[in-house]
Design a protein around this motif. Sequence first.
Motif, PDB file in Angstrom:
ATOM      1  N   LEU A  24       2.209  -8.914 -18.823  1.00  0.00           N
ATOM      2  CA  LEU A  24       1.850  -9.339 -19.725  1.00  0.00           C
ATOM      3  C   LEU A  24       1.492  -8.173 -21.301  1.00  0.00           C
ATOM      4  N   ASN A  25       0.456  -8.427 -21.417  1.00  0.00           N
ATOM      5  CA  ASN A  25      -0.507  -8.337 -22.531  1.00  0.00           C
ATOM      6  C   ASN A  25      -0.533  -6.341 -22.457  1.00  0.00           C
ATOM      7  N   HIS A  27       2.749  -5.174 -21.249  1.00  0.00           N
ATOM      8  CA  HIS A  27       3.970  -5.191 -21.349  1.00  0.00           C
ATOM      9  C   HIS A  27       4.983  -4.295 -22.527  1.00  0.00           C
ATOM     10  N   PHE A  30       6.796  -6.854 -24.541  1.00  0.00           N
ATOM     11  CA  PHE A  30       6.384  -8.038 -24.850  1.00  0.00           C
ATOM     12  C   PHE A  30       5.517  -7.886 -26.282  1.00  0.00           C
ATOM     13  N   THR A  88       1.399 -12.873 -31.355  1.00  0.00           N
ATOM     14  CA  THR A  88       1.734 -13.288 -29.557  1.00  0.00           C
ATOM     15  C   THR A  88       1.117 -13.748 -29.185  1.00  0.00           C
ATOM     16  N   ILE A  90      -0.332 -15.572 -25.406  1.00  0.00           N
ATOM     17  CA  ILE A  90      -0.557 -15.770 -24.245  1.00  0.00           C
ATOM     18  C   ILE A  90      -1.572 -17.422 -23.668  1.00  0.00           C
ATOM     19  N   ALA A 191       6.184  -9.889 -14.381  1.00  0.00           N
ATOM     20  CA  ALA A 191       6.142  -9.884 -15.540  1.00  0.00           C
ATOM     21  C   ALA A 191       7.694  -9.282 -16.561  1.00  0.00           C
ATOM     22  N   ASP A 192       7.974  -8.607 -16.060  1.00  0.00           N
ATOM     23  CA  ASP A 192       9.257  -7.891 -16.148  1.00  0.00           C
ATOM     24  C   ASP A 192      10.356  -9.056 -16.453  1.00  0.00           C
ATOM     25  N   ILE A 194       9.804 -12.163 -16.921  1.00  0.00           N
ATOM     26  CA  ILE A 194       9.491 -13.748 -17.972  1.00  0.00           C
ATOM     27  C   ILE A 194      10.056 -12.645 -19.386  1.00  0.00           C
ATOM     28  N   VAL A 195       9.585 -11.354 -19.349  1.00  0.00           N
ATOM     29  CA  VAL A 195      10.337 -10.812 -20.569  1.00  0.00           C
ATOM     30  C   VAL A 195      12.186 -10.999 -20.701  1.00  0.00           C
TER      31      VAL A 195
END
Length: 219
Positions: A24-25, A27, A30, A88, A90, A191-192, A194-195
């Motif tokens: 995610l960090n 992405h 994101f 942001t 996480i 991660a995809d 989640i986004v």
Amino acid sequence: MKLTPKVVLEGTRLTGKTEIALALNRHPRFVGPRRYDYPSPLVSGEWCGFSNQPWGRGLLSYSPEEEDRALETYRTWVRLFELLPFYTWIVDRFHLSTAAALATAGRPVPNFDWLERRLLPLGFRLVVCRRRPETFAAARERRLAGSGNPSQYDDLGRFVREQESFGALAAASRLPRLELDVSAGEPAEHADRIVDWLAATGGLSWPWGLEPSVAIPEA
């Protein structure tokens, strides 16, 4: 719109939370496109900062006499989130991990409703990572290749049981949540997902024109 997603990743060991947090960090949907490499804040309840030893005590393993210290740590994190709402965040394991660890140990679990009441208006979302029980063994083999403390993965039955505890805790949570099956696929794929969920539910940006209430105590 400025990207300000806030995600708490929860789940038992071997569910890939840290790998997903790192994905995610990086992405672009994101954290946005980056011209140079720098991380968004990544907080972990698994930090063992209460004792001066490897894999020592922390928020998930504190002794009974350290409970006030643990709760004060949570209050400190939440206050920081409140003071920096347009950013942001996480979080790799947080209050549900503490509750699950205490329940597994047969100890009383603090009431974290106050914490969720403060996280909710900041836009925090809960992602509960799960895997099918029969996939834990393969996940352990992958983890042992790089683990500095392999003995913590000896009892896979404990993780399966703890996963059920996470399910009950997540069901009672105030936070919007995504149940994420990590039995197959890579962290970037998770991660995809989640986004995509955040985008579909308005979790990537702060509502335009809405200011959070951040009361600053007098000195």
